[in-house]
Design an enzyme around this catalytic site. Structure first.
Site, PDB file in Angstrom:
ATOM      1  N   TYR A   1      60.333  88.371  20.504  1.00 23.36           N
ATOM      2  CA  TYR A   1      59.064  88.265  21.230  1.00 23.36           C
ATOM      3  C   TYR A   1      59.098  88.844  22.627  1.00 23.36           C
ATOM      4  O   TYR A   1      58.090  88.852  23.315  1.00 23.36           O
ATOM      5  CB  TYR A   1      58.604  86.800  21.223  1.00 23.36           C
TER       6      TYR A   1
ATOM      7  N   ASP B   1      68.170  85.603  13.368  1.00 19.72           N
ATOM      8  CA  ASP B   1      67.040  85.133  14.166  1.00 19.72           C
ATOM      9  C   ASP B   1      67.469  83.840  14.881  1.00 19.72           C
ATOM     10  O   ASP B   1      68.339  83.127  14.406  1.00 19.72           O
ATOM     11  CB  ASP B   1      65.869  84.852  13.220  1.00 19.72           C
TER      12      ASP B   1
ATOM     13  N   ASP C   1      64.790  87.356  18.425  1.00 16.89           N
ATOM     14  CA  ASP C   1      64.537  86.344  19.450  1.00 16.89           C
ATOM     15  C   ASP C   1      65.853  85.688  19.872  1.00 16.89           C
ATOM     16  O   ASP C   1      65.912  84.889  20.793  1.00 16.89           O
ATOM     17  CB  ASP C   1      63.521  85.289  18.972  1.00 16.89           C
TER      18      ASP C   1
ATOM     19  N   ASP D   1      45.707  80.068  21.522  1.00 17.64           N
ATOM     20  CA  ASP D   1      46.689  79.134  20.984  1.00 17.64           C
ATOM     21  C   ASP D   1      48.052  79.473  21.581  1.00 17.64           C
ATOM     22  O   ASP D   1      48.704  80.416  21.153  1.00 17.64           O
ATOM     23  CB  ASP D   1      46.739  79.247  19.453  1.00 17.64           C
TER      24      ASP D   1
ATOM     25  N   HIS E   1      60.606  81.248   7.669  1.00 15.17           N
ATOM     26  CA  HIS E   1      60.213  79.824   7.737  1.00 15.17           C
ATOM     27  C   HIS E   1      59.310  79.392   6.584  1.00 15.17           C
ATOM     28  O   HIS E   1      59.137  78.210   6.343  1.00 15.17           O
ATOM     29  CB  HIS E   1      59.466  79.533   9.045  1.00 15.17           C
TER      30      HIS E   1
ATOM     31  N   HIS F   1      65.843  81.137  15.281  1.00 10.52           N
ATOM     32  CA  HIS F   1      65.364  79.913  14.623  1.00 10.52           C
ATOM     33  C   HIS F   1      66.056  79.732  13.271  1.00 10.52           C
ATOM     34  O   HIS F   1      66.431  80.706  12.631  1.00 10.52           O
ATOM     35  CB  HIS F   1      63.858  79.990  14.388  1.00 10.52           C
TER      36      HIS F   1
HETATM   37 ZN   LIG Z   1      62.631  83.254  15.304  1.00 12.48          ZN
END
Ligand SMILES: [Zn+2]
Length: 768
Positions: free
Chosen positions: A388, A255, A348, A103, A218, A257
């Site tokens: 990551y 982060d 990230d 994936d 999230h 995001h």
């Molecule tokens: Zn993130």
């Protein structure tokens, strides 16, 4: 807090007009009853004997009291080192869940993220300096502080599923995979976070970091999302409110995001201030939500307590992140006065990350951590989220932990100038939050609608039809791994360049009355008088004339004793009392340049005339004084800031955050000298604030020269420099319109020279 100690000392302190906990640095005392001084005192008879007697009739003389305080300080430093330490929470069981099928959307969330971070911490010998706190499982009740029981049951049911079933349940969510160990790991991630919160709030440690998987920010009440299963940080905030009755918690989500899960939990809750910056690109970047933009400020009672800084392009770096801290987060956070800080600590947003594609280098996270440590009495809990690129992630984790351990910070690299797009975002957030925060009350800029990135962004979006999942770029394949290797190499040499040996002693003090030495924090090294001959030799090397003047020579003594140690890196920073501060400072500066320094930031508080040559940029002189200098013209290297303190309250936050720090970071000094002269217009609290916040610069090399011998000031500065605990900055007072105007005028004059001052596009255009 140790009740026995408090109870035995309180009456004594009362007698002397001092109050608990101020006088005894109580944050060094352990919280548990069974760790208290009383129960240990049997083993420490000699100390017990000298403990304050809690009876007013036998109240000791003042001198005796200070001796006793010193005894207590020594005792605490030796026996309760834990209370001032940093917790590290890690358990390799959290590496036992992983993706079982192909994936491309999820294959970057790997167990090696934890393993490599922990390995790197070991490599830098940081693990052994931290206090190991064991993990535990979060209970169902704790998980349900944020999640529904139905969702909990779904996650629980994955434990016994086969691969096919796991795939099917994963498909119900956006960018999520389940493994039979996911439930166990997610419960450990929650428990580890709560263990950290317990350790920090109870005072067993000062701060700490939890390395956890899966991440959390999230995930939502009824849904896993973006690799996240349970919302570790949101659960921790609810838990801290319930269990400890906290009323103001700050969550900083760095982060890359948007932690929409956290936003949803607290958007109507004024007790939790949520700050997130994130790659947004006009809603073209995952999670593609309208509510990630700057105008989502919270709802109902929570209006103003949700701060989103959307990044509309990639490539944001150190100066963009710092600008967002100076001009958005920090002013609001100091006004909010949090009791606890939770960091959704995703990396990230760091250089080389395939998700973020940003440029912040690892030491940037040291600076961000350092600023947060000045809030909430230093109670900072960092909890791992994303990250990551393994090398970038692990180096950034190390920089965070090193800073929590109070090591001096590396100088930040790169040009200190935020980009236009970053300034646009900052302007928009400030404008959107103007109605809710006093620190933004006089903000003139309005939201921008025609952003510089927009047209280009739209064109690209139409052309490529940007993919809707977070790892769209993965499809590019080989170029990504080439990029990753390039970043590895870069970081390898970069870290060697920026890391430096930490001096064996943090803070030295040369004070006039050596009898006052016991009033300083225990870790401060008190300098003995310099040998007269030694001093003469040192001075005559620069100025033979000066040696003849006995008085000038004496006033130099303390300053030189400390400065010399700072320059030779025997200590990081120090304080020197000097009866003639201006002569001493002039001489000290000369000494610095003879030593080979290139840039010295000299901040003078009070009325003082220094005869300095300020043309070559080797000195940046900033004078903070009360008297209006009508004749003055500010220039790049000579700045006067007229400031009058608000009686009893600290209104200096606005000047430090909005002006002094941006200028200082733009200048990047090798050393800082803060001179406190006569007629100072700043109180002890404001001076402490300045000293604390500037410590991120120049590898913490600060010399504070104090002319007035005022022990409270010396004590407070010593506390700030040595970092034993966060000093009291006094009650927050908003800056007056007059104050704000003064800062604005200076900004207009100087933003072309010192680009970190820019926080609106008008600034950018006039300053470009
Ligand atoms: Zn993130």
């Amino acid at each position: 807090m140790c009740v026995a100690v408090r109870d035995s000392c309180a009456p004594l302190l009362l007698c002397h007009g001092l109050s608990w906990p101020d006088s005894l640095d109580c944050d060094r005392f352990p919280a548990d009853e069974d760790m208290c001084l009383a129960s240990l005192s049997k083993e420490y008879k000699h100390i017990h004997k000298e403990l304050p007697k809690p009876i007013c009739q036998t109240c000791p003389a003042v001198e005796e009291f200070f001796t006793q305080k010193r005894v207590l300080d020594v005792f605490c430093a030796n026996n309760f080192a834990m209370a001032s330490g940093t917790a590290l929470i890690y358990d390799d069981e959290m590496t036992s869940c992983k993706l079982l099928w192909d994936d491309p959307e999820c294959d970057i969330e790997v167990p090696e993220r934890l393993l490599s971070s922990y390995e790197q911490l070991k490599h830098y010998h940081l693990v052994e300096r931290c206090i190991h706190v064991p993990v535990r499982e979060g209970t169902e009740e704790e998980i349900m502080l944020v999640h529904s029981s139905e969702y909990l049951e779904v996650v629980k049911s994955t434990q016994t599923m086969n691969e096919e079933e796991l795939r099917r349940v994963s498909e119900n969510y956006d960018a999520v995979y389940f493994h039979p160990n996911t439930y166990r790991c997610a419960k450990l991630a929650v428990g580890a976070t709560l263990q950290l919160v317990d350790s920090v709030i109870s005072g067993k440690v000062h701060n700490g970091m939890a390395l956890v998987r899966p991440p959390g920010h999230h995930s939502q009440r009824n849904a896993a999302n973006g690799f996240c299963v349970f919302n570790n940080v949101a659960i921790a905030a609810q838990y801290a409110k319930r269990r400890y009755g906290l009323q103001r918690i700050l969550i900083v989500d760095w982060d890359v995001h948007h932690g929409q899960g956290i936003q949803y939990v607290f958007e109507e809750d004024p007790s939790v201030l949520y700050y997130s910056w994130h790659r947004y690109e006009h809603q073209q970047f995952w999670p593609l939500l309208r509510e990630s933009d700057y105008d989502a400020v919270g709802q109902g009672k929570g209006k103003g307590f949700n701060l989103n800084v959307p990044w509309n392009k990639v490539g944001m770096g150190n100066s963009d992140y710092l600008a967002a801290f100076f001009h958005v987060l920090l002013p609001v956070a100091f006004e909010f006065v949090p009791e606890l800080i939770l960091v959704s600590s995703g990396y990230d947003s760091g250089i080389g990350d395939p998700e973020g594609q940003m440029n912040a280098t690892p030491e940037c996270f040291a600076h961000l951590t350092h600023f947060l440590m000045q809030l909430a009495n230093g109670r900072v809990c960092a909890v791992l989220e994303g990250g990551y690129h393994l090398k970038s992630l692990s180096e950034s984790v190390c920089m965070t932990v090193k800073t929590l351990l109070r090591d001096p910070l590396p100088q930040i690299s790169g040009e200190m100038a935020p980009c236009l797009s970053a300034v646009e975002s900052i302007q928009n957030v400030r404008a959107a939050h103007k109605p809710y925060w006093k620190c933004l009350m006089y903000e003139e800029a309005t939201p921008l609608h025609n952003l510089s990135t927009k047209s280009q962004q739209m064109m690209e979006a139409e052309l490529i039809q940007t993919s809707t999942h977070p790892t769209a770029k993965q499809a590019v394949g080989t170029t990504n791994s080439d990029e990753a290797i390039k970043t590895d190499r870069f970081l390898e040499s970069h870290m060697k360049k920026i890391l430096f040996p930490v001096p064996p002693v943090k803070t030295a003090a040369a004070i006039v009355s050596k009898a006052d030495a016991h009033l300083l924090p225990i870790s401060v090294q008190v300098e003995m008088e310099m040998n007269a001959q030694e001093l003469k030799t040192l001075v005559s090397a620069f100025d033979a004339e000066l040696v003849k003047e006995e008085k000038a020579l004496l006033s130099l003594q303390n300053v030189l004793a400390v400065l010399d140690k700072i320059l030779k890196k025997k200590v990081c920073n120090g304080i020197a009392e000097s009866s003639v501060a201006s002569v001493s400072t002039t001489f000290a500066l000369k000494h610095c340049f003879d030593f080979g320094l290139q840039r010295v930031l000299c901040i003078v508080v009070g009325d003082m005339d220094l005869e300095l040559d300020l043309d070559d940029g080797k000195i940046l002189l900033m004078n903070i004084c009360q008297k209006q200098q009508t004749e003055k013209t500010n220039s790049k290297y000579h700045i006067s800031l007229n400031w009058k303190e608000d009686a009893g309250r600290n209104n200096f936050f606005c000047a430090v955050l909005g002006f002094i720090l941006p200028v200082a970071y733009s200048y990047q000094p090798d050393l800082m000298i803060i001179v406190i002269g006569p007629n100072r217009s700043l109180g002890v609290n404001a001076i402490s604030l300045l000293t604390c916040l500037l410590q991120g610069l120049a590898e913490s090399r600060i010399l504070v020269v104090i002319q007035d011998t005022e022990i409270k000031l010396v004590q407070s500065v010593a506390k700030a420099l040595s970092g034993v605990s966060t000093p009291d900055f006094g009650a927050y007072a908003p800056a007056s319109q007059e104050n704000v105007f003064e800062i604005k005028q200076l900004k207009d004059q100087l933003q072309q020279e010192w680009k970190m001052l820019r926080c609106s596009v008008k600034d950018w255009i006039s300053g470009s």
